[in-house]
Design an enzyme around this catalytic site. Structure first.
Site, mmCIF file in Angstrom:
data_model
loop_
_atom_site.group_PDB
_atom_site.id
_atom_site.type_symbol
_atom_site.label_atom_id
_atom_site.label_comp_id
_atom_site.label_asym_id
_atom_site.label_seq_id
_atom_site.Cartn_x
_atom_site.Cartn_y
_atom_site.Cartn_z
ATOM 1 N N GLU A 74 75.219 63.736 -79.971
ATOM 2 C CA GLU A 74 76.883 63.929 -79.522
ATOM 3 C C GLU A 74 77.781 63.874 -80.809
ATOM 4 O OE1 GLU A 74 74.664 63.159 -75.645
ATOM 5 O OE2 GLU A 74 74.588 61.994 -77.881
ATOM 6 N N HIS B 118 75.900 58.507 -64.988
ATOM 7 C CA HIS B 118 76.403 59.818 -64.742
ATOM 8 C C HIS B 118 77.778 59.819 -64.154
ATOM 9 C CE1 HIS B 118 71.828 60.146 -65.758
ATOM 10 N NE2 HIS B 118 72.347 61.480 -66.111
#
Length: 695
Positions: free
Chosen positions: A425, A495
């Site tokens: 990321e 998530h």
């Protein structure tokens, strides 16, 4: 002096060597002048570039300011001089002058930046500049192959210089950058100046081997070890290394041994952790002393001439210091300038003739395609965002992200504009930063909000601060798309999280959080007109919900940031919310109305930074009561900011305490009944609203 002037010394033009000796003396004089001024409280921090002069001036001869791009670190003072930055400009930063071209007094000394010379504004975080440098080189390749991009200039043989100390080579961002630089064979010149210490930590405690050995497994990386104290060797070998990179042969890493004759900074005393014998040995390897000796031995200079150059450099720096001290001070009223700057966007009409009804996710896909078609500067990238490998693209459906929001973009616009990245990321966002600095409009995607944290350094330290820390000289126009939120049934802790409040706390970031397809399209269009980083939060639960569908708004329908909407009118109570809790608030309001408890209005903020204070104040004046609802955890959630602001500015209009409904202060669980207990539900909102209505 010899009767016949000496033309070269060890293959280097004598006049260039003398000029670089002069600059080396100037660099050392600047260090010493800043130390003196710091003791006089006229400079408020000091960190020296001493010991690195021969390396940096030798390399500067092969580099091109305003042509190549530079991501330096704090010991690169001699490089700045070699690129044409003046002693006065350097001292302007040290004293904090408003005329400092690097930051206008906003950054501490040795945090370089110069727009005209392509010296990109520097942050303090060691190693974090490496990934933006790779993004910068990546952008150059795209710009050269895509002519006539507005505001973008690149050259086929330019390179990107990035430097760091051996201590910063321990940072993961250094390794992530190497991965991409080598994989894409980018023209990046890494310069690792190894003075043996990261403040007080010796290199032996940093890594099991020198960095030049550790990087040996990177295919395509040319690795070179240099004696950074030998100016003439740097000139000879540096010319070959730079030519190799310019020729398009991929990245190179220079691991150069240098000295550190002065302590790490004014806050450090290296005699506390280094032996006197060791420091004496370092002084014997002082690159300025070695350069002077060679010039004397070659007959290029006499001892008197060398002494005169030192004296002239010291005097020139002293005069520059006087001018810097007399220069303008920054205006305290200017501190909020260049945090961000929103483009003017006229409010769209309340109604419009749109196209067919589309789901939230489809609105995002269509808007991305529309914006990409209209602006070749926009590039979409991230994990899994592409359709498929080019070789089989025509034979498969294509993926387009785990939620399908980028499906078809690679097929429509090619792999240069929609492509996959490593699962890293920081790499994704850092490359976007480097591309944005070059004038592109990158649109990186972080696959799940829950995994944004490795990119926090690039978001908070790099992207968010670029405009402010450079006093407006650089901007970072990038749209970071992030699927966010829960209500998924089975998403669990990894998530399902929200956390927008954390990014609302970072000055310089714009944060959009739409709840319906129409607003997603309007805000995304606006985001691509911004010159500052935007976090565009796409709630996963809303992507295909029927209630989030809208007629797709026509081209030109842009929604301003900082403009909320009354989604449901009412006169008894105002609910302020955003994201997935908008629909739950609407359902709760409908239940209250059906039960005869009165009409409750629902306000959708739509953007978190900035947020529509005026609308909230207006509605609180109308109803006298406020309930803030959000999916993020209660403690420190953005609802606390809304509640505090209303309590401070609208107290006289309130007929009841401000209430909040939010997630419990824990992580989102996997099992459905646990998830429902943690996240705010319609019943929770209804109950809290009913309690407020009793006042």
């Amino acid at each position: 002096m010899n009767a016949t002037p000496v033309a070269t010394v060890r293959g280097v033009a004598a006049d260039e060597a003398v000029e670089d000796f002069r600059l080396a003396c100037t660099s050392r004089a600047l260090d010493e002048r800043e130390m003196t001024l710091q003791k006089q409280s006229k400079v408020f921090f000091q960190i020296a570039g001493a010991g690195h002069e021969a390396l940096l001036l030798g390399l500067a001869r092969m580099l091109r300011p305003g042509y190549d791009w530079f991501f330096p670190y704090y010991r690169d003072m001699a490089l700045m001089l070699g690129l044409g930055v003046t002693p006065e400009e350097i001292l302007m930063q040290a004293v904090g002058s408003a005329d400092d071209p690097a930051s206008g007094g906003r950054q501490m000394p040795s945090h370089w930046g110069h727009r005209a010379k392509n010296i990109v504004t520097q942050s303090s975080a060691t190693g974090s500049q490496c990934i933006p440098a790779v993004g910068c080189a990546e952008a150059a390749r795209y710009i050269v192959r895509t002519p006539e991009l507005p505001g973008c200039v690149a050259y086929s043989d330019e390179l990107t210089y990035v430097s760091l100390g051996e201590g910063a080579c321990s940072e993961g961002e250094f390794w992530e950058s190497l991965n991409t630089a080598c994989n894409l064979q980018l023209p990046v010149l890494y310069v690792v100046a190894d003075n043996g210490f990261a403040i007080s930590v010796p290199a032996s405690d940093q890594a099991p081997a020198p960095v030049s050995e550790l990087v040996s497994g990177f295919r395509g990386l040319a690795v070179h070890r240099l004696d950074g104290c030998d100016y003439f060797d740097v000139r000879r070998r540096g010319a070959e290394i730079v030519a190799h990179v310019r020729a398009g042969n991929g990245p190179a890493l220079v691991h150069a041994t240098v000295t550190r004759p002065y302590s790490h900074s004014a806050a450090d005393t290296q005699a506390k952790y280094r032996l006197a014998e060791e420091l004496a040995a370092e002084r014997a390897r002082d690159p300025i002393v070695l350069l002077e000796r060679e010039l004397l031995d070659a007959g290029v200079l006499t001892a008197a001439q060398a002494a005169a150059i030192r004296d002239e450099s010291t005097q020139a720096v002293a005069e520059a210091a006087k001018r810097a001290l007399d220069a303008r001070r920054p205006d305290p009223k200017s501190v909020l300038e260049h945090v961000y700057s929103l483009p003017f966007v006229a409010p769209p009409p309340d109604t419009y003739e749109g196209g067919e009804d589309v789901a939230f996710g489809e609105a995002v896909t269509r808007t991305l395609a529309e914006c990409m078609a209209g602006d070749e500067r926009i590039r979409v990238f991230g994990e899994d965002v592409a359709d498929a490998p080019e070789a089989i693209l025509a034979d498969v459906e294509g993926k387009g992200g785990v939620f399908g929001t980028t499906r078809g973009l690679q097929k429509a616009f090619g792999a240069a504009r929609c492509y996959n990245t490593p699962l890293a990321e920081a790499n994704i966002v850092g490359r976007a930063v480097g591309q944005a600095v070059r004038g592109l409009r990158p649109a990186p995607e972080i696959q799940f909000f829950d995994y944004v944290w490795p990119a926090m350094q690039q978001l908070k330290t790099e992207a968010a601060t670029i405009r402010w820390r450079s006093n407006g000289a650089f901007t970072c126009p990038t749209v970071v798309r992030i699927p966010i939120g829960g209500y998924l049934t089975g998403g669990a802790i990894w998530h399902s999280q929200c956390g927008e409040s954390i990014f609302a706390h970072v000055p310089g970031l714009l944060v959009a959080f739409p709840s319906r397809a129409r607003d997603a399209a309007g805000l995304l269009r606006t985001a691509f007109t911004c010159e500052d980083p935007v976090l565009f939060l796409e709630h996963k639960h809303l992507l295909r919900q029927p209630y989030a569908r809208d007629p797709f708004p026509p081209v030109g329908h842009l929604l301003p940031f900082g403009r909320g909407e009354v989604r449901r009118p009412g006169d008894r109570l105002t609910i302020v919310t955003w994201g997935a809790t908008v629909q739950r608030s609407l359902e709760a309001a409908a239940r209250l109305s059906a039960a005869g408890d009165g009409e409750v209005e629902v306000v959708d903020l739509r953007t978190i930074v900035p947020w529509d204070r005026e609308l909230v104040a207006e509605r609180v004046r109308w109803t006298g009561k406020l309930l803030v609802v959000h999916e993020d955890v209660l403690t420190g959630g953005f609802g606390a900011e809304v509640a505090a602001w209303v309590g401070e500015h609208c107290f006289a209009d309130l007929d009841a305490p401000v209430r909040r409904v939010a997630a419990l202060d824990c992580h989102v669980a996997y099992e459905p009944t646990l998830e429902r207990a943690i996240l705010p539900q319609v019943n929770d909102i209804e109950e809290a609203a009913r309690e407020l209505l009793r006042y």
